[in-house]
Design an enzyme around this catalytic site. Structure first.
Site, PDB file in Angstrom:
ATOM      1  N   TYR A 266       2.718  16.304  -6.506  1.00 52.83           N
ATOM      2  CA  TYR A 266       1.965  15.128  -6.069  1.00 52.83           C
ATOM      3  C   TYR A 266       0.803  14.924  -7.036  1.00 52.83           C
ATOM      4  O   TYR A 266      -0.256  15.531  -6.928  1.00 52.83           O
ATOM      5  CB  TYR A 266       1.432  15.321  -4.645  1.00 52.83           C
ATOM      6  N   GLY A 267       1.015  14.052  -7.963  1.00 53.53           N
ATOM      7  CA  GLY A 267       0.074  13.787  -9.042  1.00 53.53           C
ATOM      8  C   GLY A 267       0.880  13.453 -10.281  1.00 53.53           C
ATOM      9  O   GLY A 267       1.963  14.004 -10.493  1.00 53.53           O
TER      10      GLY A 267
END
Length: 366
Positions: A107-108
């Protein structure tokens, strides 16, 4: 009252095994909660005090918060200037009894890979309420690489639930058993309290449940795309199997990436890849959106709150994404009430009348 909690620590252990996706879950004693926000549900709200849900050895809130947007610039327009508001989102959620947060090292985007984990760990450490300990966690692992990097970003020493992010059965079936053995190893070494899976279809879910059971490892959770926009025979079957096996269903994308919020039209689409998807699906959603709108008006709720509540009414634990205080407040309004059986039936009938469905995750197995 203290339930399952995580202990924050700066971990440097070299024996940890890695993950590709972590959802953390922790509970804070009701009597120690406070908030600087003007929005707060009653401390003795019924679902907070009595209706925590059992997920393996853990007790979790009936709804969690997803943090996919915390670091994702491509789909969700993340910017580091949002961090202070994201901390307010976290504080608001915990103040109001939410103890399940879904995060991942993936997540990123780009240089921000793992940003969601870093932020969540920071918010846990800086939370101003009393955190006695935290020992419940949900981690999704894709490969048998080292869990240490995720744990170090979070600065936590124990994970509650290790969960495979997806099955490799569709593209590398020979790797599947190695991944299952990785879950067993994490459990046996005490790195996790329980294990689960994500994006597993009915057949593969039954297989891994038996494989783990034969090795003395209980399967705790199954996380799948589950919403009125994706509801169909396969989701019904997955839920039926989860119930029969005693596995808790976690519903990701309960708002269909935002399509069930009622905030978008063909003349007002989100930017980026989501806009392309919305352009294909929205024209066929009018029966469902109309039904959501009618029930929301009658209930004095928002369409998002009705859609999220439907997931809970079906026995799932929804994890809607949040990136603003306004969204967090709206999501919290999904708690403390339930749709009637007639309303659930109306929504499902409207969903069947809508010809367009959400695309399934390409890693979802049968």
């Amino acid at each position: 009252m203290a339930l399952c909690l995580l202990t924050t620590t700066s971990s440097s252990s070299s024996s940890l095994t890695s993950t590709n996706h972590i959802s953390c879950n922790f509970t804070i004693p009701n009597e120690t909660l406070f908030s600087s926000s003007s929005f707060k549900l009653p401390l003795l709200w019924p679902w907070q005090k009595e209706n925590k849900l059992k997920m393996g050895p853990l007790k979790v809130s009936p709804m969690g918060f997803g943090t996919w947007a915390w670091g994702n610039q491509l789909l969700w327009g993340y910017d580091e200037s949002m961090d202070s508001e994201l901390q307010q989102v976290f504080n608001l959620a915990v103040d109001n009894g939410v103890n399940l947060f879904d995060t991942a090292d993936s997540y990123g985007t780009g240089r921000l890979n793992g940003q969601s984990e870093r932020l969540l760990g920071k918010f846990i450490r800086e939370y101003r309420g009393t955190v006695e300990s935290i020992s419940s966690f949900l981690i999704e692992v894709l490969a048998d690489v080292c869990l240490r990097s995720s744990v170090e970003r979070l600065q936590l020493e124990q994970i509650g639930i290790g969960q495979l992010h997806w099955s490799t059965a569709n593209y590398a079936p020979l790797q599947e058993i190695a991944l299952w053995d990785g879950l067993v190893a994490m459990y046996e070494k005490g790195l996790v309290q329980a294990v689960g899976v994500s994006n597993y279809g009915p057949k593969q879910l039954v297989k891994i449940h038996k494989y783990l059971k034969d090795r003395g490892v209980p399967l705790c959770s199954a996380q799948v795309q589950f919403s009125l926009l994706s509801y169909g025979d396969e989701q019904i079957e997955i839920k039926r199997i989860c119930d029969s096996l005693g596995v808790k269903l976690i519903a990701y994308s309960p708002l269909g990436l935002g399509m069930l919020t009622g905030k978008y039209t063909l003349s007002s689409l989100p930017k980026g890849p989501r806009g392309l998807l919305f352009r294909q699906i929205l024209p066929g959603l009018e029966p469902l959106l109309r039904c959501l709108r009618e029930i929301a008006t009658k209930r004095q709720k928002t369409m998002s709150q009705v859609a999220i509540n439907w997931c809970m009414s079906k026995g799932g634990i929804p994890i809607p994404g949040v990136k603003s205080v306004k969204q967090a407040q709206e999501n919290l309004g999904s708690l403390g009430w339930r749709l009637s059986k007639d309303e659930v039936t109306q929504l499902e009938s409207a969903a069947q009348q809508s010809p367009r469905k959400m695309l399934q995750n390409i890693f979802q197995t049968r």
